[in-house]
Motif scaffolding. Structure first.
Motif, PDB file in Angstrom:
ATOM      1  N   ASP A  46      -3.030   6.321  12.459  1.00  0.00           N
ATOM      2  CA  ASP A  46      -1.967   5.344  12.198  1.00  0.00           C
ATOM      3  C   ASP A  46      -2.323   4.457  11.008  1.00  0.00           C
ATOM      4  O   ASP A  46      -1.476   4.160  10.167  1.00  0.00           O
ATOM      5  CB  ASP A  46      -1.707   4.468  13.426  1.00  0.00           C
ATOM      6  CG  ASP A  46      -0.928   5.186  14.510  1.00  0.00           C
ATOM      7  OD1 ASP A  46      -0.319   6.248  14.221  1.00  0.00           O
ATOM      8  OD2 ASP A  46      -0.929   4.702  15.655  1.00  0.00           O
ATOM      9  N   ALA A  47      -3.592   4.045  10.929  1.00  0.00           N
ATOM     10  CA  ALA A  47      -4.034   3.216   9.808  1.00  0.00           C
ATOM     11  C   ALA A  47      -3.948   3.997   8.502  1.00  0.00           C
ATOM     12  O   ALA A  47      -3.562   3.449   7.466  1.00  0.00           O
ATOM     13  CB  ALA A  47      -5.458   2.715  10.039  1.00  0.00           C
ATOM     14  N   LEU A  48      -4.306   5.272   8.533  1.00  0.00           N
ATOM     15  CA  LEU A  48      -4.238   6.092   7.320  1.00  0.00           C
ATOM     16  C   LEU A  48      -2.817   6.231   6.791  1.00  0.00           C
ATOM     17  O   LEU A  48      -2.603   6.383   5.587  1.00  0.00           O
ATOM     18  CB  LEU A  48      -4.828   7.482   7.576  1.00  0.00           C
ATOM     19  CG  LEU A  48      -6.338   7.589   7.576  1.00  0.00           C
ATOM     20  CD1 LEU A  48      -6.761   9.033   7.817  1.00  0.00           C
ATOM     21  CD2 LEU A  48      -6.937   7.091   6.278  1.00  0.00           C
ATOM     22  N   LYS A  49      -1.842   6.149   7.682  1.00  0.00           N
ATOM     23  CA  LYS A  49      -0.437   6.237   7.262  1.00  0.00           C
ATOM     24  C   LYS A  49      -0.058   5.077   6.342  1.00  0.00           C
ATOM     25  O   LYS A  49       0.895   5.171   5.584  1.00  0.00           O
ATOM     26  CB  LYS A  49       0.485   6.255   8.473  1.00  0.00           C
ATOM     27  CG  LYS A  49       0.395   7.533   9.278  1.00  0.00           C
ATOM     28  CD  LYS A  49       1.282   7.457  10.514  1.00  0.00           C
ATOM     29  CE  LYS A  49       1.064   8.662  11.405  1.00  0.00           C
ATOM     30  NZ  LYS A  49       1.808   8.540  12.662  1.00  0.00           N
ATOM     31  N   GLU A  50      -0.801   3.986   6.425  1.00  0.00           N
ATOM     32  CA  GLU A  50      -0.530   2.801   5.605  1.00  0.00           C
ATOM     33  C   GLU A  50      -1.108   2.918   4.198  1.00  0.00           C
ATOM     34  O   GLU A  50      -0.780   2.124   3.320  1.00  0.00           O
ATOM     35  CB  GLU A  50      -1.099   1.549   6.276  1.00  0.00           C
ATOM     36  CG  GLU A  50      -0.564   1.294   7.664  1.00  0.00           C
ATOM     37  CD  GLU A  50       0.924   0.986   7.664  1.00  0.00           C
ATOM     38  OE1 GLU A  50       1.379   0.248   6.762  1.00  0.00           O
ATOM     39  OE2 GLU A  50       1.622   1.483   8.568  1.00  0.00           O
ATOM     40  N   VAL A  51      -1.979   3.893   3.971  1.00  0.00           N
ATOM     41  CA  VAL A  51      -2.631   4.058   2.672  1.00  0.00           C
ATOM     42  C   VAL A  51      -1.687   4.801   1.739  1.00  0.00           C
ATOM     43  O   VAL A  51      -1.209   5.885   2.074  1.00  0.00           O
ATOM     44  CB  VAL A  51      -3.960   4.841   2.814  1.00  0.00           C
ATOM     45  CG1 VAL A  51      -4.602   5.058   1.457  1.00  0.00           C
ATOM     46  CG2 VAL A  51      -4.898   4.110   3.755  1.00  0.00           C
ATOM     47  N   PRO A  52      -1.404   4.224   0.566  1.00  0.00           N
ATOM     48  CA  PRO A  52      -0.486   4.903  -0.353  1.00  0.00           C
ATOM     49  C   PRO A  52      -1.073   6.229  -0.855  1.00  0.00           C
ATOM     50  O   PRO A  52      -2.272   6.343  -1.078  1.00  0.00           O
ATOM     51  CB  PRO A  52      -0.315   3.920  -1.514  1.00  0.00           C
ATOM     52  CG  PRO A  52      -1.251   2.804  -1.277  1.00  0.00           C
ATOM     53  CD  PRO A  52      -1.885   2.966   0.064  1.00  0.00           C
ATOM     54  N   ASP A  53      -0.210   7.216  -1.023  1.00  0.00           N
ATOM     55  CA  ASP A  53      -0.615   8.535  -1.497  1.00  0.00           C
ATOM     56  C   ASP A  53      -0.486   8.564  -3.018  1.00  0.00           C
ATOM     57  O   ASP A  53       0.482   9.099  -3.559  1.00  0.00           O
ATOM     58  CB  ASP A  53       0.241   9.617  -0.847  1.00  0.00           C
ATOM     59  CG  ASP A  53      -0.242  11.017  -1.179  1.00  0.00           C
ATOM     60  OD1 ASP A  53      -1.395  11.160  -1.627  1.00  0.00           O
ATOM     61  OD2 ASP A  53       0.538  11.964  -0.983  1.00  0.00           O
TER      62      ASP A  53
END
Length: 70
Positions: A46-53
């Motif tokens: 879930d936290a990784l989903k917040e990291v911009p690609d």
């Protein structure tokens, strides 16, 4: 005693620094272990989903030809 003599500091200071360092490591390991108990793969993802690609800026890239040690 050799280290104290080589560094020209009292043996008690070397011992004190060694104890302080060891306590710091133990305290940090305990803190990390305590925090890890509340962790889960789901929370991590879930936290990784917040990291911009996006591509990293030039100053934050690995050097050309870098090879991982693992």
């Amino acid at each position: 005693q050799e280290l104290a003599a080589r560094e020209n500091v009292p043996l008690e200071q070397i011992i004190s620094l060694a104890v302080a360092q060891a306590v710091g490591v133990w305290s940090n390991e305990s803190y990390i272990a305590m925090r890890a108990k509340g962790a889960s793969r789901e929370k991590f993802l879930d936290a990784l989903k917040e990291v911009p690609d996006v591509e990293p800026p030039d100053y934050d890239r690995l050097p050309e030809g870098y090879k991982s040690g693992g």
